[in-house]
Design a protein around this motif. Structure first.
Motif, PDB file in Angstrom:
ATOM      1  N   THR A  13       0.724  -1.288   0.101  1.00  0.00           N
ATOM      2  CA  THR A  13       0.021  -0.242   0.080  1.00  0.00           C
ATOM      3  C   THR A  13       0.903   1.169  -0.210  1.00  0.00           C
ATOM      4  OG1 THR A  13      -0.199   0.215   2.375  1.00  0.00           O
ATOM      5  CG2 THR A  13      -1.776  -1.176   1.299  1.00  0.00           C
ATOM      6  N   LYS A  14       0.324   2.480  -0.283  1.00  0.00           N
ATOM      7  CA  LYS A  14       1.048   3.715  -0.391  1.00  0.00           C
ATOM      8  C   LYS A  14       1.671   4.042   0.960  1.00  0.00           C
ATOM      9  CE  LYS A  14      -1.154   7.246  -2.322  1.00  0.00           C
ATOM     10  NZ  LYS A  14      -2.106   8.198  -2.447  1.00  0.00           N
ATOM     11  N   GLU A  15       1.138   3.619   2.244  1.00  0.00           N
ATOM     12  CA  GLU A  15       1.664   3.973   3.283  1.00  0.00           C
ATOM     13  C   GLU A  15       2.548   3.031   3.720  1.00  0.00           C
ATOM     14  OE1 GLU A  15       1.252   6.582   5.049  1.00  0.00           O
ATOM     15  OE2 GLU A  15      -0.283   7.493   3.663  1.00  0.00           O
ATOM     16  N   GLN A  16       2.476   1.835   3.063  1.00  0.00           N
ATOM     17  CA  GLN A  16       3.604   0.760   3.402  1.00  0.00           C
ATOM     18  C   GLN A  16       4.771   1.278   2.698  1.00  0.00           C
ATOM     19  OE1 GLN A  16       1.286  -2.744   2.412  1.00  0.00           O
ATOM     20  NE2 GLN A  16       1.265  -3.181   4.575  1.00  0.00           N
ATOM     21  N   VAL A  17       4.758   1.688   1.506  1.00  0.00           N
ATOM     22  CA  VAL A  17       5.952   2.127   0.606  1.00  0.00           C
ATOM     23  C   VAL A  17       6.277   3.336   1.260  1.00  0.00           C
ATOM     24  CG1 VAL A  17       6.434   3.168  -1.645  1.00  0.00           C
ATOM     25  CG2 VAL A  17       4.664   1.191  -1.353  1.00  0.00           C
ATOM     26  N   TYR A  18       5.561   4.398   1.720  1.00  0.00           N
ATOM     27  CA  TYR A  18       6.059   5.669   2.110  1.00  0.00           C
ATOM     28  C   TYR A  18       6.863   5.397   3.620  1.00  0.00           C
ATOM     29  CZ  TYR A  18       3.418   8.476  -1.038  1.00  0.00           C
ATOM     30  OH  TYR A  18       2.867   9.296  -2.380  1.00  0.00           O
ATOM     31  N   ASP A  19       6.592   4.452   4.273  1.00  0.00           N
ATOM     32  CA  ASP A  19       7.219   4.174   5.684  1.00  0.00           C
ATOM     33  C   ASP A  19       8.475   3.752   5.400  1.00  0.00           C
ATOM     34  OD1 ASP A  19       6.964   3.979   8.320  1.00  0.00           O
ATOM     35  OD2 ASP A  19       7.264   1.904   8.304  1.00  0.00           O
ATOM     36  N   LYS A  20       8.804   3.175   4.023  1.00  0.00           N
ATOM     37  CA  LYS A  20      10.212   2.647   3.589  1.00  0.00           C
ATOM     38  C   LYS A  20      10.910   3.721   2.783  1.00  0.00           C
ATOM     39  CE  LYS A  20       9.495  -1.753   5.183  1.00  0.00           C
ATOM     40  NZ  LYS A  20      10.138  -2.227   6.248  1.00  0.00           N
ATOM     41  N   LEU A  21      10.596   4.711   2.397  1.00  0.00           N
ATOM     42  CA  LEU A  21      11.028   5.914   1.815  1.00  0.00           C
ATOM     43  C   LEU A  21      11.706   6.734   2.911  1.00  0.00           C
ATOM     44  CD1 LEU A  21       8.796   6.516  -1.366  1.00  0.00           C
ATOM     45  CD2 LEU A  21      10.835   4.978  -1.051  1.00  0.00           C
ATOM     46  N   THR A  22      12.847   6.329   3.472  1.00  0.00           N
ATOM     47  CA  THR A  22      13.441   7.424   4.501  1.00  0.00           C
ATOM     48  C   THR A  22      14.982   7.948   4.054  1.00  0.00           C
ATOM     49  OG1 THR A  22      14.454   5.539   5.856  1.00  0.00           O
ATOM     50  CG2 THR A  22      12.151   6.411   6.221  1.00  0.00           C
ATOM     51  N   PHE A  23      15.271   8.848   4.513  1.00  0.00           N
ATOM     52  CA  PHE A  23      16.736   9.374   4.172  1.00  0.00           C
ATOM     53  C   PHE A  23      17.345   9.730   5.199  1.00  0.00           C
ATOM     54  CE2 PHE A  23      14.044  13.148   4.227  1.00  0.00           C
ATOM     55  CZ  PHE A  23      14.783  14.143   4.893  1.00  0.00           C
ATOM     56  N   ASN A  24      18.815   9.536   5.439  1.00  0.00           N
ATOM     57  CA  ASN A  24      19.787   9.990   6.335  1.00  0.00           C
ATOM     58  C   ASN A  24      19.880  11.557   6.418  1.00  0.00           C
ATOM     59  OD1 ASN A  24      22.547  10.400   7.383  1.00  0.00           O
ATOM     60  ND2 ASN A  24      21.953   8.333   8.232  1.00  0.00           N
ATOM     61  N   THR A  25      20.021  12.173   7.592  1.00  0.00           N
ATOM     62  CA  THR A  25      19.963  13.513   7.440  1.00  0.00           C
ATOM     63  C   THR A  25      20.993  14.041   7.969  1.00  0.00           C
ATOM     64  OG1 THR A  25      19.288  13.879   9.843  1.00  0.00           O
ATOM     65  CG2 THR A  25      17.480  13.749   8.177  1.00  0.00           C
ATOM     66  N   GLU A  26      22.379  12.942   8.500  1.00  0.00           N
ATOM     67  CA  GLU A  26      23.414  13.633   9.322  1.00  0.00           C
ATOM     68  C   GLU A  26      24.192  14.244   8.388  1.00  0.00           C
ATOM     69  OE1 GLU A  26      25.506  10.760  11.757  1.00  0.00           O
ATOM     70  OE2 GLU A  26      24.012   9.394  11.571  1.00  0.00           O
ATOM     71  N   ASN A  27      24.564  14.032   7.212  1.00  0.00           N
ATOM     72  CA  ASN A  27      25.412  14.682   6.399  1.00  0.00           C
ATOM     73  C   ASN A  27      24.874  15.403   5.412  1.00  0.00           C
ATOM     74  OD1 ASN A  27      27.765  13.386   7.777  1.00  0.00           O
ATOM     75  ND2 ASN A  27      27.098  11.390   6.735  1.00  0.00           N
ATOM     76  N   LYS A  28      23.645  15.858   5.343  1.00  0.00           N
ATOM     77  CA  LYS A  28      22.750  16.586   4.509  1.00  0.00           C
ATOM     78  C   LYS A  28      23.101  17.972   4.568  1.00  0.00           C
ATOM     79  CE  LYS A  28      20.267  13.039   2.849  1.00  0.00           C
ATOM     80  NZ  LYS A  28      20.877  12.701   1.089  1.00  0.00           N
ATOM     81  N   TRP A  29      23.727  18.434   5.606  1.00  0.00           N
ATOM     82  CA  TRP A  29      23.645  19.884   5.939  1.00  0.00           C
ATOM     83  C   TRP A  29      25.177  20.397   5.856  1.00  0.00           C
ATOM     84  CZ3 TRP A  29      18.857  20.928   6.395  1.00  0.00           C
ATOM     85  CH2 TRP A  29      18.072  19.971   6.954  1.00  0.00           C
ATOM     86  N   GLU A  30      26.166  19.733   5.576  1.00  0.00           N
ATOM     87  CA  GLU A  30      27.440  20.110   5.406  1.00  0.00           C
ATOM     88  C   GLU A  30      27.971  20.601   4.347  1.00  0.00           C
ATOM     89  OE1 GLU A  30      29.610  16.955   7.153  1.00  0.00           O
ATOM     90  OE2 GLU A  30      28.065  16.640   8.784  1.00  0.00           O
ATOM     91  N   ALA A  31      27.096  20.774   3.174  1.00  0.00           N
ATOM     92  CA  ALA A  31      27.531  21.473   1.852  1.00  0.00           C
ATOM     93  C   ALA A  31      28.141  22.685   2.123  1.00  0.00           C
ATOM     94  CB  ALA A  31      26.352  21.337   0.991  1.00  0.00           C
ATOM     95  N   THR A  32      29.269  23.109   1.609  1.00  0.00           N
ATOM     96  CA  THR A  32      29.807  24.456   1.481  1.00  0.00           C
ATOM     97  C   THR A  32      30.059  25.182   0.189  1.00  0.00           C
ATOM     98  OG1 THR A  32      32.021  23.550   1.428  1.00  0.00           O
ATOM     99  CG2 THR A  32      30.930  24.164   3.789  1.00  0.00           C
ATOM    100  N   SER A  33      29.565  24.264  -0.924  1.00  0.00           N
ATOM    101  CA  SER A  33      29.614  24.946  -2.308  1.00  0.00           C
ATOM    102  C   SER A  33      28.794  24.059  -3.255  1.00  0.00           C
ATOM    103  CB  SER A  33      31.214  24.684  -2.741  1.00  0.00           C
ATOM    104  OG  SER A  33      31.431  23.264  -3.006  1.00  0.00           O
ATOM    105  N   ASP A  34      28.451  24.659  -4.217  1.00  0.00           N
ATOM    106  CA  ASP A  34      27.628  23.972  -5.190  1.00  0.00           C
ATOM    107  C   ASP A  34      28.104  22.634  -5.496  1.00  0.00           C
ATOM    108  OD1 ASP A  34      26.243  26.200  -4.955  1.00  0.00           O
ATOM    109  OD2 ASP A  34      26.403  27.050  -6.846  1.00  0.00           O
ATOM    110  N   THR A  35      29.617  22.500  -5.832  1.00  0.00           N
ATOM    111  CA  THR A  35      29.828  21.343  -6.350  1.00  0.00           C
ATOM    112  C   THR A  35      30.209  20.038  -5.206  1.00  0.00           C
ATOM    113  OG1 THR A  35      32.266  22.156  -5.822  1.00  0.00           O
ATOM    114  CG2 THR A  35      31.206  22.402  -8.004  1.00  0.00           C
ATOM    115  N   LYS A  36      30.037  20.437  -3.994  1.00  0.00           N
ATOM    116  CA  LYS A  36      30.018  19.329  -2.940  1.00  0.00           C
ATOM    117  C   LYS A  36      28.942  19.318  -1.863  1.00  0.00           C
ATOM    118  CE  LYS A  36      33.363  17.763   0.465  1.00  0.00           C
ATOM    119  NZ  LYS A  36      34.513  17.821   1.338  1.00  0.00           N
ATOM    120  N   TYR A  37      27.883  18.827  -2.276  1.00  0.00           N
ATOM    121  CA  TYR A  37      26.625  18.731  -1.478  1.00  0.00           C
ATOM    122  C   TYR A  37      25.966  17.638  -1.901  1.00  0.00           C
ATOM    123  CZ  TYR A  37      23.591  20.295  -5.220  1.00  0.00           C
ATOM    124  OH  TYR A  37      23.015  20.281  -6.517  1.00  0.00           O
TER     125      TYR A  37
END
Length: 889
Positions: free
Chosen positions: A137-161
């Motif tokens: 089901t849609k909710e079962q699929v959505y529950d598996k669609l997760t992402f890790n946030t730990e390193n998402k925020w450390e970008a300092t330029s357009d070429t490294k993010y």
């Protein structure tokens, strides 16, 4: 407290949340068919200071990869299931818009299919991993669609993010086997926004700002304990009643918590440092993942570093989004949380980690949550209705604004507009604001566009006019907020210049006498409205004007003095320009105005050794008669100085003074009052405001006494200094506020100096003693001396420091006695023993060194500059020819 408030600002994180109709049972075994899909993707980009990271908006809004998920439900079923997944190539059209065309596989027409899209997924989400979820089901699929946030925020330029994942969904069902309508999808992130600052304030005049708090600056902001993983798509059970936003956070079933993350520092989190422009008050637009409300030891919190600007002490304080001491509020996607520090009550902690565990925060603060739903697209089945704006702001002085809309609704479903509180007498008009619908235009693709014109009068109500313009389009309903603030005149004053010459008793000339003012920051909404300015009045001179704003953002205008009013007394003052600007604080501008002293007549008599003004070649005479010193455009703005000179005092009688009417009488060597009649005539003159300056060192001491008290009631004397002493003026006693000593005459220091630390030399004699009558000590100001310990010859011993007068001033009359007849002497460049008065080539005051020696500086010309300026001022306002003595002498 969650406020139902629409925020029109930077990040556009609205959630367009819809779902397929769950009335068909899944049937993945049905024969599949290929259906072409065309989709238009809109990315809710951050703007201005709203970057989620230190990269450009283009990079932040980019779609690098995307999967299209089709969910199918069988008629009569209750749930939709995943039937197909396609990896899709997208084309960047610019402005946060992307285009994609692809084919999906779906069951036969008897089933209904709708689409969902995920972009920039983490490496753990692949085509294979999503395909493995088919039949879920849609909710079962959505529950598996997760992402890790730990390193998402450390970008300092357009070429490294690492891109932040996005999700979008539309409930327009795919019904045709060979063609579907183009789908319009908003791609959104699972983010909440934090704004952290000092002194939060909102008003229709300034919008939204953080004003700051006294004595503190915001140094940095730390975000601790953010969620380490997040769900890309929301949980449908978290929808609010309107199914447009989430009312609760959606987090994975096994959320990971970064216990001590500092956002932006590179150690699994972020730190936000203030910039020079906003250091006092705010760090805006910090994005964090959703977090379900939890206990205070594991919830997302903010730590601020506040610097005391008086002590430079930096303390750290923890701000918690609490509902109670034991429980935090949730952090929900599409919500904005304002952390507002109102006051500081303690020194805080030494560091961010210490503040995290502190028992009390040490600050008074609030945290408020705002719904940021500003989605402009409305959907129902196959149909959409899109408005150009969800909020219309009209200029206060009246303005026409155009609202456009676009829809694929059939022409048979008309669009209806109306005010939510229409005036029964005039349904199309409300509070003076009216609208008019244009003529719809339908193109070859059956897309209809039209324009609604909104017109407003000048809003002079003093408060906001707030309206809602409602629309009904088929089964789609919505509204547009219309606001018209009261007339804003929030302009500034960039510069102001005074033109013209002003003399006592003159009438200003409009062509030549005016102030030119340049206004700045003129709001467009002020065009056509009236500005007005005025000044305070200085000696009868006052300027004012008003007119229309004709251009923005700057405009230059003139203020005129009243040409029917006579100018008053001479002097230099400040005119402060005030205006009808509604800016806070209200702008002001100062200009200096000079009203010249009226012509002055000086009667100077005595032998040349003393008066020196008698001789055209003397430096003191040229100093007084030089227009750059005493003239309308000079340092002291006197109209003119007339000198009458004589070497005899025999003519000084009441009758002579009454005939000559001098403003100032200057008596030089060797002509002091020689008898009772002369002393009486001078005393009568001073009793009527006359100014007497006596340069005398020899005979007639008892008659000098008579000028003080009218009789020889005290002793004044002098002594011989053998032409040796360098005499330094001391700063003490009554001299601290004395006009001659400080140079502050009539509220203005014309020459720009005081006599502190200056020295004088005399040509042989100085006053020795002045003994006032008991009880009258404060009536005599003694300009005391200390003799220099450096003598001309080694055979003379230092005298030490003598606290004795160089000259004295009697405060009950305009009388100064200088105990040296040669004080003003100086001729043709001669700098002999008896030539202490010195000026430069432009006849301005100059220091010289006695007989060329560097040990005896001589500042007689500086001292006389202040002395004569004082005499002119007193003659103007309290003198013999202008009203006489007053009590403030």
């Amino acid at each position: 407290m969650i406020k139902d408030k629409i925020y029109w600002g930077t990040a556009c994180l609205a959630l367009l949340l819809g779902g397929c109709t769950d009335n068909i049972a899944p049937n993945v075994d049905t024969e599949m068919e290929v259906v072409p899909i065309s989709v238009n993707l809109h990315v809710s980009s951050t703007q201005g200071n709203g970057n989620t990271r230190i990269i450009t908006n283009n990079a932040e809004s980019d779609i690098e990869s995307m999967y299209a998920l089709s969910f199918t439900k069988k008629k009569g079923g209750t749930e939709s299931t995943l039937t197909d997944v396609q990896e899709v190539d997208v084309t960047n059209l610019g402005g946060g818009t992307f285009k994609a065309s692809f084919n999906i596989k779906r069951p036969k027409e008897s089933d209904e299919t709708c689409m969902s899209y995920v972009a920039n997924t983490s490496s753990s989400i692949t085509l294979e991993s999503i395909n493995a979820l088919k039949g879920k089901t849609k909710e079962q699929v959505y529950d598996k669609l997760t992402f890790n946030t730990e390193n998402k925020w450390e970008a300092t330029s357009d070429t490294k993010y690492i891109p932040i994942p996005m999700w979008g969904e539309v409930d327009t069902a795919v019904t045709a086997a060979t063609r579907s309508e183009e789908q319009i999808v908003n791609m959104l992130r699972a983010l909440a926004r934090f704004d952290v600052g000092l002194g939060f304030d909102t008003s229709h005049m300034t919008g939204e700002t953080f004003k700051g708090i006294d004595n503190y600056e915001l140094e940095d902001v730390h975000v601790f304990r953010i969620m380490g993983n997040a769900r890309i798509a929301p949980d449908s059970t978290c929808f609010d009643a309107s199914k447009t936003i989430c009312s609760a956070p959606t987090v994975p079933g096994n959320p990971k918590l970064i216990e001590a993350g500092r956002v932006g520092s590179g150690d699994k989190g972020f730190v936000y440092n203030t910039t020079k422009e906003n250091k006092i008050s705010i760090v805006r637009t910090i994005y964090v993942p959703e977090c379900r409300k939890t206990n205070v030891d594991s919830a997302t919190v903010v730590v601020v570093g506040l610097r005391n600007t008086k002590t430079n002490h930096l303390g750290y304080y923890c701000l918690k989004n609490q509902t109670s001491k034991k429980e935090q509020k949730s952090v929900i996607r599409n919500y904005r949380y304002v952390f507002d520090v109102k006051s500081v009550s303690g020194e805080g902690q030494t560091g961010p980690l210490e503040a995290l565990t502190a028992v009390t925060p040490g600050v008074d603060y609030t945290v408020e949550a705002y719904n940021m739903n500003n989605d402009n697209l409305y959907m129902e089945g196959h149909y959409y209705f899109k408005v150009s704006e969800r909020a219309i702001k009209l200029f206060a002085q009246g303005e026409v604004k155009k609202l456009t809309y676009e829809t694929n609704l059939p022409k048979s479903l008309p669009v209806k507009w109306e005010w939510d509180e229409a005036d029964p007498k005039n349904p199309s008009t409300l509070k003076g604001v009216s609208f008019k619908v244009g003529t719809p235009v339908t193109d070859a693709n059956d897309i209809t566009t039209d324009t609604v014109t909104i017109t407003a009068p000048i809003n002079s109500t003093g408060k906001d006019i707030k309206l809602k313009l409602k629309f009904t389009a088929g089964g789609i309903k919505g509204e547009v907020n219309v606001i018209q603030p009261p007339l804003s005149m929030a302009y500034g004053i960039e510069e102001a210049t005074l033109y013209g010459h002003y003399m006592p008793e003159d009438i200003p000339n409009r062509d030549n006498d005016y102030i030119e003012v340049t206004m700045k920051d003129i709001p467009d909404e002020s065009l056509g409205t009236t500005w007005s300015m005025t000044t305070n009045e200085f000696n009868g001179l006052k300027f004012s004007a008003e007119g229309k704003f004709t251009q923005s953002p700057t405009q230059t205008v003139r203020l005129y003095a009243d040409d029917k009013k006579q100018i008053g007394k001479a002097g230099r003052g400040t005119l402060t320009i005030t205006c009808n600007s509604t800016a806070n604080p209200a702008p002001k501008k100062e200009v200096s105005v000079l009203i010249g002293f009226s012509a002055k007549k000086i009667l100077a008599y005595g032998d040349w050794y003393g008066a020196a003004l008698n001789y055209g070649s003397s430096y003191s005479r040229k100093f007084v008669t030089k227009k750059e010193n005493f003239g309308l455009d000079g340092t002291v703005p006197v109209e003119t100085i007339t000198l009458e000179t004589s070497n005899k005092s025999d003519a000084i009688t009441d009758e002579f003074i009454q005939k000559q009417k001098p403003d100032i009488i200057l008596i030089g060597y060797n002509e002091p009052p020689k008898n009772d009649s002369q002393a009486k005539a001078l005393k009568n003159y001073m009793d009527q405001g006359g100014v007497v300056m006596l340069f005398e060192e020899t005979a007639g001491d008892s008659y000098v006494d008579a000028l003080f008290y009218g009789a020889a009631t005290h002793h004044s004397g002098h002594g011989d200094n053998d032409d040796k002493a360098g005499i330094v003026l001391n700063d003490g006693g009554a001299l601290a506020n004395d006009p001659i000593y400080t140079g502050n005459i009539g509220g203005h220091n014309y020459w720009g100096f005081s006599l502190k630390g200056m020295s004088l030399n005399d040509d042989g004699n100085i006053p020795n003693t002045v003994t006032p009558n008991p009880g009258h000590e404060d009536e005599i100001i003694c300009y005391a001396t200390s003799y220099s310990t450096k003598m001309k010859d080694d055979d003379h011993k230092p005298r030490g420091e003598w606290e004795e007068p160089v000259f004295v001033r009697y405060t009950k009359r305009h009388f100064v006695w200088i105990g040296d007849g040669g004080f003003l002497t100086g001729f043709n460049g001669t700098e002999g023993t008896r030539q202490p008065f010195s000026v430069d080539a432009n006849f301005r005051p100059r220091r010289r060194y006695y007989e060329g020696k560097k040990n005896w500086p001589c500042d007689n010309s500086f001292i006389f500059a202040n002395m004569l300026t004082w005499a002119i001022y007193e003659a103007e306002y309290h003198g013999y020819n202008t009203g006489g003595l007053s009590s403030d002498q």
